[in-house]
Design a protein around this motif. Structure first.
Motif, PDB file in Angstrom:
ATOM      1  N   ASN A   8      25.172  47.517  -9.568  1.00  0.00           N
ATOM      2  CA  ASN A   8      25.564  49.413  -9.534  1.00  0.00           C
ATOM      3  C   ASN A   8      26.185  49.782 -10.536  1.00  0.00           C
ATOM      4  O   ASN A   8      27.618  50.246 -10.943  1.00  0.00           O
ATOM      5  CB  ASN A   8      26.226  49.087  -8.295  1.00  0.00           C
ATOM      6  CG  ASN A   8      26.379  49.370  -6.886  1.00  0.00           C
ATOM      7  OD1 ASN A   8      24.616  48.716  -7.398  1.00  0.00           O
ATOM      8  ND2 ASN A   8      26.951  48.864  -5.930  1.00  0.00           N
ATOM      9  N   GLY A   9      26.418  49.029 -11.835  1.00  0.00           N
ATOM     10  CA  GLY A   9      26.668  49.535 -13.322  1.00  0.00           C
ATOM     11  C   GLY A   9      27.885  49.031 -13.241  1.00  0.00           C
ATOM     12  O   GLY A   9      28.595  49.651 -14.555  1.00  0.00           O
ATOM     13  N   LYS A  10      28.658  47.889 -13.175  1.00  0.00           N
ATOM     14  CA  LYS A  10      29.414  47.188 -13.277  1.00  0.00           C
ATOM     15  C   LYS A  10      29.262  46.460 -13.916  1.00  0.00           C
ATOM     16  O   LYS A  10      28.197  45.225 -13.810  1.00  0.00           O
ATOM     17  CB  LYS A  10      30.378  47.349 -12.005  1.00  0.00           C
ATOM     18  CG  LYS A  10      30.854  48.230 -11.118  1.00  0.00           C
ATOM     19  CD  LYS A  10      31.235  48.258 -10.137  1.00  0.00           C
ATOM     20  CE  LYS A  10      31.675  49.488  -9.302  1.00  0.00           C
ATOM     21  NZ  LYS A  10      32.899  49.529  -9.710  1.00  0.00           N
TER      22      LYS A  10
END
Length: 103
Positions: A24-26
């Motif tokens: 999730n983009g992390k």
């Protein structure tokens, strides 16, 4: 409240080791300390050193770039030069699956 997402299998992360994952983009580092799994952001808040490459000392991870220390169980800075804590994520084990909660 976020949902839990499978990120690894228990046998992928040996005792005293870490695995970095992107979700999730992390960028998150998952640690195995005595069979318990913990997840924190994988980049040092000082200048972005990769914590998955850092040494583990007890329940702390040491940034390989400038030596900042973080509590693996909480994400808190325990020694500078970093001054900002890391995000810490809830982890659960379901059968042999390691899952983390992303909000």
């Amino acid at each position: 409240m976020g949902t839990f997402t499978k990120v690894a299998q228990v046998d992928e992360i040996k005792q005293g080791a870490c695995k970095a994952i992107g979700i999730n983009g992390k960028e998150i580092a998952i640690f195995n300390l005595d069979g318990n799994f913990y997840a924190i952001d994988s980049k040092c808040t000082h200048v972005g050193g990769d914590l998955e490459e850092g040494a583990i000392d007890g329940k702390e991870v040491i940034c390989p770039w400038h030596g900042a220390r973080f509590d693996i169980t909480t994400g808190e800075v325990t020694e500078g030069p970093a001054g900002t804590n890391l995000a810490c994520y809830q982890v659960r084990v379901d059968n042999d699956n390691i899952e983390i909660q992303i909000t």
